[in-house]
Design a protein around this motif. Structure first.
Motif, mmCIF file in Angstrom:
data_model
loop_
_atom_site.group_PDB
_atom_site.id
_atom_site.type_symbol
_atom_site.label_atom_id
_atom_site.label_comp_id
_atom_site.label_asym_id
_atom_site.label_seq_id
_atom_site.Cartn_x
_atom_site.Cartn_y
_atom_site.Cartn_z
ATOM 1 N N LEU A 102 -16.904 81.032 5.780
ATOM 2 C CA LEU A 102 -16.246 80.898 4.474
ATOM 3 C C LEU A 102 -16.420 79.508 3.873
ATOM 4 O O LEU A 102 -16.370 79.354 2.651
ATOM 5 N N GLU A 103 -16.614 78.482 4.722
ATOM 6 C CA GLU A 103 -16.681 77.106 4.240
ATOM 7 C C GLU A 103 -18.105 76.567 4.162
ATOM 8 O O GLU A 103 -18.327 75.493 3.581
ATOM 9 N N HIS A 104 -19.066 77.271 4.712
ATOM 10 C CA HIS A 104 -20.416 76.718 4.881
ATOM 11 C C HIS A 104 -21.058 76.333 3.555
ATOM 12 O O HIS A 104 -21.742 75.305 3.455
ATOM 13 N N ARG A 105 -20.881 77.089 2.499
ATOM 14 C CA ARG A 105 -21.533 76.828 1.215
ATOM 15 C C ARG A 105 -20.819 75.752 0.403
ATOM 16 O O ARG A 105 -21.379 75.235 -0.557
ATOM 17 N N LEU A 106 -19.568 75.458 0.768
ATOM 18 C CA LEU A 106 -18.761 74.561 -0.056
ATOM 19 C C LEU A 106 -18.441 73.238 0.600
ATOM 20 O O LEU A 106 -18.217 72.235 -0.094
ATOM 21 N N ASN A 107 -18.365 73.207 1.931
ATOM 22 C CA ASN A 107 -17.759 72.090 2.648
ATOM 23 C C ASN A 107 -18.817 71.367 3.474
ATOM 24 O O ASN A 107 -19.478 71.959 4.327
ATOM 25 N N ASP A 108 -18.962 70.054 3.236
ATOM 26 C CA ASP A 108 -19.936 69.260 3.996
ATOM 27 C C ASP A 108 -19.575 69.169 5.473
ATOM 28 O O ASP A 108 -20.451 68.920 6.308
#
Length: 440
Positions: free
Chosen positions: A119-125
């Motif tokens: 869920l975070e891979h595309r948004l969170n560094d």
């Protein structure tokens, strides 16, 4: 003189009858060994006794030959065993949970870490980088939530939803584990290899029973226990000695008897305990000949005793003992099973599935919207549809938006250049036309 619990119940019921009943009490048996209650009931049918009072259990084969009153006490069969102190040991920290609970808990830590990463891979560094770093991040994030010490922030709404639910589950698991481990390490506990009637049947150890009771026949006929395993016992002293000696010292590994007897026995013998559940339901009653009006009238009197509280007061007088309450010993604390937390894990699992479903629906819609632009902007994407989609999901959203924006700017620039060229062509054509007209 005759005294005791059953005698007091009989006298109290007799006093409530609307008519006088003459009686004469006669003992049954030799006074040394427990006599058979079935034989006592049979003597009513032969006329030796007009009735029988005492701790006579109401069972099927007895009701076929006599009439019983309303039961004045419930007393099913239970298993009593010697208890030993349980040492905590070096691996005591594993005891609060069962093996299944540990496995499912560890699996959910990994599942939650993976779901949050998706869920975070595309948004969170914090959840991007080389594959090795991402694997370490997933593992670290998963197990650091156990102590609420995770350093990675969640920025997506779905990721935060899953994490909030999971942290609530972790809070409950941590609290339950702490409470159970505290009890294991601080409270004196007692344990036994026999946990109930099922584990006792599975062994071949000798079993003690009260001589003259129906328990022996019931265990042989209904549960199929071998007759050679039974050892008859007659008194609380014999109970205690047989249990202390154990099966290897000529004693027994457990005793099966009615709960009323066992509770009275345990009130003065604190090293023994009931294990498992009461596995039969039976009651005591007074026996009378068939169709005797006294059976009905005495049943009515026993019901009145129960309603006005006298029956309970007689019970407390004779059968309530509390000599062992000051010992502070407890039975082995049950390990927390998976079923106690199944609702929490189900809630967390459904939240993960819902979040992933919504996430992939969003990705499919975005991919469908930008598919043509992505194909025209990157020739490397001219491959299978699945590979295109996976490449789209793996790309950071900010970079994707920036690339698409550049592509749109390039298109706008090309369109502007094309318009200027077209205008120049029109102007040149117009000039040539005017010059020809002038020459003409």
């Amino acid at each position: 003189m005759f005294t005791g619990y059953c005698i007091d119940v009989f006298f109290a019921a007799l006093n409530l009858l609307p008519y006088a009943v003459p009686y004469k009490l006669q003992p049954f048996g030799d006074g040394r060994k427990n006599s058979s209650r079935t034989e006592l009931v049979r003597l009513i049918t032969t006329g030796v006794f007009d009735a029988a009072i005492g701790d006579i259990t109401i069972i099927t084969n007895r009701t076929r030959i006599v009439d019983f009153t309303q039961p004045f006490i419930e007393s099913g069969l239970v298993v009593v065993v010697p208890m030993k102190k349980m040492n905590s040991g070096a691996w005591a920290f594993l005891k609060p949970f069962t093996k299944e609970m540990w496995i499912v808990t560890a699996a959910f830590f990994l599942i939650i870490g993976t779901v949050v990463w998706v869920l975070e891979h595309r948004l969170n560094d914090d959840f991007r980088g080389p594959p090795k770093k991402q694997v370490v991040t997933v593992l670290w994030f998963s197990f650091s939530t156990m102590f609420f010490s995770h350093r990675e922030n969640t920025v997506s709404a779905l990721g935060r939803l899953v994490l909030i639910i999971w942290l609530f589950v972790v809070l409950i698991i941590n609290s339950s584990y702490t409470a159970s481990l505290t009890s294991i390490l601080t409270v004196q506990q007692l344990t036994s290899p026999i946990k109930g009637i099922e584990s006792l049947i599975a062994t071949s150890d000798p079993i003690g029973y009260q001589q003259g009771s129906y328990s022996r026949d019931y265990l042989i006929e209904e549960l199929g226990i071998q007759e050679s395993r039974f050892v008859p016992l007659n008194s609380p002293e014999e109970y205690a000695k047989a249990l202390r000696d154990g099966p290897h010292g000529g004693g027994v590994s457990a005793i099966i008897d009615q709960r009323a007897y066992i509770e009275l026995f345990l009130s003065t013998h604190c090293e023994f305990s009931i294990v498992g559940q009461e596995f039969t339901k039976a009651g005591w009653g007074f026996a009378f000949p068939r169709d005797s009006p006294l059976a009905v009238d005495m049943s009515t009197a026993i019901l009145k005793l129960s309603e006005n509280g006298d029956l309970q007061r007689i019970h407390d007088k004779w059968l309530m003992r509390s000599a062992c309450t000051s010992q502070g010993a407890t039975l082995e604390i049950d390990r927390l099973p998976l079923k106690s937390f199944w609702g929490l894990f189900t809630l967390c699992g459904l939240a993960c599935l819902l979040a992933l479903f919504i996430y992939f629906i969003q990705m499919i819609r975005q991919f469908s919207r930008h598919k043509e632009e992505l194909q025209s902007s990157d020739r490397s994407l001219q491959s299978g549809r699945l590979q295109k989609f996976l490449s789209f999901v793996d790309e950071k959203e900010d970079e994707l938006k920036s690339r698409l924006k550049r592509k749109q700017s390039e298109r706008s620039s090309n369109r502007s250049v094309g318009d200027e060229s077209m205008n120049d062509s029109k102007e040149a054509y117009a000039e040539s036309s005017s010059s020809r007209n002038h020459e003409n």
